[in-house]
Design a protein around this motif. Structure first.
Motif, short mmCIF file in Angstrom:
data_model
loop_
_atom_site.label_atom_id
_atom_site.label_comp_id
_atom_site.label_asym_id
_atom_site.label_seq_id
_atom_site.Cartn_x
_atom_site.Cartn_y
_atom_site.Cartn_z
N ILE A 52 0.83 -1.21 0.00
CA ILE A 52 0.00 0.00 0.00
C ILE A 52 0.87 1.25 0.00
N LEU A 53 2.01 1.20 0.67
CA LEU A 53 2.91 2.35 0.69
C LEU A 53 3.40 2.69 -0.72
N ILE A 54 3.77 1.67 -1.49
CA ILE A 54 4.23 1.91 -2.86
C ILE A 54 3.12 2.50 -3.72
N VAL A 55 1.94 1.88 -3.64
CA VAL A 55 0.82 2.39 -4.42
C VAL A 55 0.47 3.81 -4.00
N ILE A 93 4.16 -4.48 -10.30
CA ILE A 93 5.19 -5.50 -10.07
C ILE A 93 5.97 -5.19 -8.80
N ALA A 94 6.29 -3.91 -8.57
CA ALA A 94 7.03 -3.54 -7.37
C ALA A 94 6.22 -3.83 -6.11
N ALA A 95 4.92 -3.47 -6.16
CA ALA A 95 4.07 -3.72 -4.99
C ALA A 95 3.93 -5.21 -4.72
N GLY A 123 5.62 -7.19 -1.64
CA GLY A 123 4.66 -7.91 -0.81
C GLY A 123 5.05 -9.37 -0.64
N ILE A 124 5.52 -10.00 -1.71
CA ILE A 124 5.93 -11.41 -1.63
C ILE A 124 7.16 -11.56 -0.74
N LEU A 125 8.12 -10.65 -0.88
CA LEU A 125 9.30 -10.70 -0.01
C LEU A 125 8.91 -10.53 1.46
N ALA A 126 8.01 -9.59 1.71
CA ALA A 126 7.54 -9.40 3.09
C ALA A 126 6.79 -10.64 3.58
N LEU A 127 6.06 -11.30 2.67
CA LEU A 127 5.34 -12.53 3.04
C LEU A 127 6.33 -13.62 3.47
#
Length: 458
Positions: A55-58, A134-136, A140-144
């Motif tokens: 959400i921060l990136i978006v 793609i960045a979001a 998100g996947i890395l944070a997951l």
């Protein structure tokens, strides 16, 4: 940016992260190890870790993206052409290129450089959208993966989730407070600018409203007396309350204490439909039906009643706010403890005596709140007064003559091209601030009454 695709990506990340966090914690619990927090908290913790950076990136792109896009468009305009354009013409050219790229079209034939810039803009928007998505998703996947790897039996996931929820509730409360402070600050700043043109004493105690430039050389800013508008507002609101309070309160007493449940379930929704009717419809009803009816009634009894008057606006406004009083008062009366009713009946009181001496006093704080809501609604109403009151800002004490209110005058002063450089438009902020203070006083008085009687009947 396509909001649907962004929402879909965020929802997929949300569901995936919650499920993976929940499943791993369940797997750990299945081995016999005791978890500090339930699996639902572990799933919520992982979801928070994933959604926050996405959400921060978006959000950052939504904040800075328009500026970046405008800069890209300007870079596509040939330098020799951009040098010949004035600042306003350059903004207009940027808007034309945006319109061409969006497919809405423009007036006239596009210039060759505009068509080329529009094509480049379309590609830029597509690529930037893909990069953001793609960045979001990637972050998100890395944070997951990181959040899931930290799940252990002793992890205090519940405490972390509750802290985030508490912070979210605090931010929501802060939004309401900061919004109120922002409104007050904006009104106050512009009202102070207005008082640099007009003496505050002339505004608050003046009895003439004529906000036009004078051609005589004296009083060049016009007359800005608040008293006619304030009196019109009070008179219309008073008439509305004289109509709505007895009808609404009596309807609430009947529905809550006397009506059969089937009748109540049928009548209450019908009354509440009045609250859903648009105010412009009430205005037409007042202008076409109620106003001529009152005028004809006045002719029949020998009174001079204008079709557009404070009485017409107040009567229709009272009909409009009946549901605010009846519905809220009905719910409040039904919440009075049954023990109070039974005690009154046990002492030999009749049903009417119980209502007058027990139920109504016990429910008085809530009923006062309902009345306050109705008064605020009446003071802030605009469309009914615009169509039914006559829009005549003259100090009159006869409710059967045309009048005007503060809200209607605000609309009149801000209608059309307003540069907010003179008192003619800045006066709207002074009127709005006055209305805010008036409503605040009503709230303070109602709060005092509620606290006093609540202590008496608790």
């Amino acid at each position: 940016m396509n909001a649907f695709i962004v929402a879909a990506v965020l929802l997929v990340l949300l569901g995936l992260s919650y499920q993976m966090g929940w499943s791993k914690s369940r797997a750990i619990a299945g081995t016999g190890q005791r978890l500090h927090s339930r699996p639902a908290y572990h799933g919520a913790r992982v979801a928070i870790w994933v959604l926050a950076p996405a959400i921060l990136i978006v959000g950052l792109w939504a904040l800075f993206g328009p500026g970046v896009t405008d800069g890209f468009i300007r870079s596509q305009i040939p330098a020799d052409i951009a040098a010949t354009l004035e600042p306003g013409q350059l903004v207009n050219s940027v808007n034309r290129i945006k319109a061409i790229a969006s497919g809405y079209g423009i007036i006239g034939e596009p210039q060759p450089y505009e068509a080329a810039a529009a094509d480049a803009l379309a590609q830029f928007q597509l690529y930037s959208f893909l990069v953001v998505i793609i960045a979001a998703a990637g972050i998100g996947i890395l944070a997951l993966l990181y959040a899931r790897s930290r799940i252990v039996p002793g992890l205090r996931a519940r405490n972390q989730v509750e802290r985030v929820v508490t912070l979210g509730l605090l931010l929501c409360s802060a939004v309401a407070i900061l919004t109120t402070l922002g409104i007050v600050a904006s009104l106050l700043v512009e009202a102070i600018r207005f008082f640099t043109f007009i003496n505050p004493l002339d505004f608050f105690f003046g009895t003439v409203w004529n906000p036009r430039f004078s051609t005589t050389g004296t009083g060049g800013e016009g007359d800005y007396g608040l008293i006619p508008l304030l009196w019109g507002t009070i008179m219309v609101a008073t008439i509305a309350m004289l109509v709505a309070v007895p009808v609404g309160l009596m309807a609430a007493i009947y529905l809550s204490q006397y009506a059969h449940p089937r009748l109540r379930n049928a009548v209450k929704p019908i009354i509440e439909i009045l609250a859903g009717i648009p105010t412009i419809v009430y205005g037409f009803f007042a202008l076409v039906t109620v106003g001529p009816f009152l005028s004809g009634l006045g002719d029949a009894v020998g009174l001079d009643i204008r079709a557009t008057s404070a009485a017409t606006a107040g009567l229709v406004m009272g009909i409009m706010i009946i549901p605010f009083i009846s519905s809220l008062s009905d719910d409040i009366l039904r919440q009075v403890p049954t023990s109070l009713r039974d005690g009154s009946f046990g002492l030999g009181a009749t049903k009417s005596e119980t209502i007058r001496r027990v139920i109504l006093p016990a429910a008085l704080p809530g009923i006062v709140g309902a009345f306050l809501l109705a008064v605020s609604r009446a003071i802030g109403e605009t469309m009914i007064v615009v169509l039914a009151a006559g829009n005549s800002p003259i100090l009159r004490f006869n409710p059967f003559e045309p009048t005007s209110t503060v809200t209607v005058t605000i609309v009149n002063q801000l209608t059309g091209d307003s540069d907010f450089a003179g008192p003619q438009s800045l006066v709207a902020f002074a009127l709005g601030l006055t209305l805010f203070v008036l409503t605040l006083i009503l709230n303070v008085v109602a709060l005092y009454i509620v606290r006093r009687f609540r202590e008496q009947y608790d």
